[in-house]
Scaffold this motif. Sequence first.
Motif, PDB file in Angstrom:
ATOM      1  N   SER A 161       0.921  -0.985   0.082  1.00 47.46           N
ATOM      2  CA  SER A 161       0.019  -0.042  -0.046  1.00 47.46           C
ATOM      3  C   SER A 161       0.849   1.242   0.039  1.00 47.46           C
ATOM      4  O   SER A 161       1.994   1.156   0.479  1.00 47.46           O
ATOM      5  N   ARG A 185      -0.320   0.220 -10.553  1.00 56.49           N
ATOM      6  CA  ARG A 185      -0.886   0.552  -9.496  1.00 56.49           C
ATOM      7  C   ARG A 185      -2.480   0.639  -9.459  1.00 56.49           C
ATOM      8  O   ARG A 185      -2.921   0.644 -10.731  1.00 56.49           O
ATOM      9  N   ARG A 187      -6.117   2.099  -7.402  1.00 56.80           N
ATOM     10  CA  ARG A 187      -6.825   2.761  -6.013  1.00 56.80           C
ATOM     11  C   ARG A 187      -8.117   1.984  -5.832  1.00 56.80           C
ATOM     12  O   ARG A 187      -8.823   1.968  -6.771  1.00 56.80           O
ATOM     13  N   THR A 213     -10.182   5.391   0.525  1.00 56.85           N
ATOM     14  CA  THR A 213      -9.381   4.396  -0.301  1.00 56.85           C
ATOM     15  C   THR A 213      -7.693   4.436  -0.188  1.00 56.85           C
ATOM     16  O   THR A 213      -7.419   5.167   0.456  1.00 56.85           O
ATOM     17  N   GLU A 214      -7.201   3.506  -0.644  1.00 57.54           N
ATOM     18  CA  GLU A 214      -5.780   3.503  -0.672  1.00 57.54           C
ATOM     19  C   GLU A 214      -5.190   2.964  -2.110  1.00 57.54           C
ATOM     20  O   GLU A 214      -6.044   2.382  -3.000  1.00 57.54           O
ATOM     21  N   GLU A 215      -4.040   3.569  -2.226  1.00 61.40           N
ATOM     22  CA  GLU A 215      -3.571   3.097  -3.425  1.00 61.40           C
ATOM     23  C   GLU A 215      -2.596   1.906  -3.161  1.00 61.40           C
ATOM     24  O   GLU A 215      -1.680   2.014  -2.354  1.00 61.40           O
TER      25      GLU A 215
END
Length: 228
Positions: A161, A185, A187, A213-215
């Motif tokens: 992450s 990548r 999201r 949210t996370e990438e």
Amino acid sequence: MTVSPALDRSNHPRVWRLPGVYRPQEDSFLLAAALQDAGGTRNAKVLDFCTGSGFLAVTAARSGAASVTALDIAPRAVLTARLNARSRRLPINVLRGDLDVAAQHGPFDVVLSNPPYVPHDGECIDPRWDAGPDGRCVLDPLCDGLPNLLSPGGFALLVHSEFTGVGETLARLRAAGLGASVVARDRIPFGPVLHSRAQYLQQARLIEQGEATEEVVVIRADRSESGR
């Protein structure tokens, strides 16, 4: 150049999973797609470190790897990965162990890893994903050990992450003498684990209040043909 592969789960193997073993999900599928983009593993000697269910080991073996070594420290994960390998009659050697065990069976042409990487500072730690206050208690030793795990000309694909420190991983790999770049990548929305860690992530100033949210990124590390 970084890409965001389409996460078509129909292209990925379905695996058995015992309770308490990490379930393949978005980070797993992103790493598998990045492996396909990298040209797969045909005739390669492969290591799947922190194998969990064996999902990536099975993916590599089905892509034509000459051999796959799958490692995990959790007994249930080892049993699960062995069941998934043997039920498909794939050339996967599943072992319980850490980086020291991996080094005994290397070097490898390809190293894959979806390690625990969720930042967490608490007492109820789940080894499937929790990896210390900065999320790097597994990643840092892995980055440092990769030069000894990779054959000359070999490469590694690691997924984690943005909260774990993408720049830190790239810098650490380069300091170890490897080429390093982000190759994929995506999201994604928080799942139950990150929702439960949201307060700590806010305290650590990794997210703003209400962020959900996370990438997730895949980082590739390359050892030169000269081995230097």
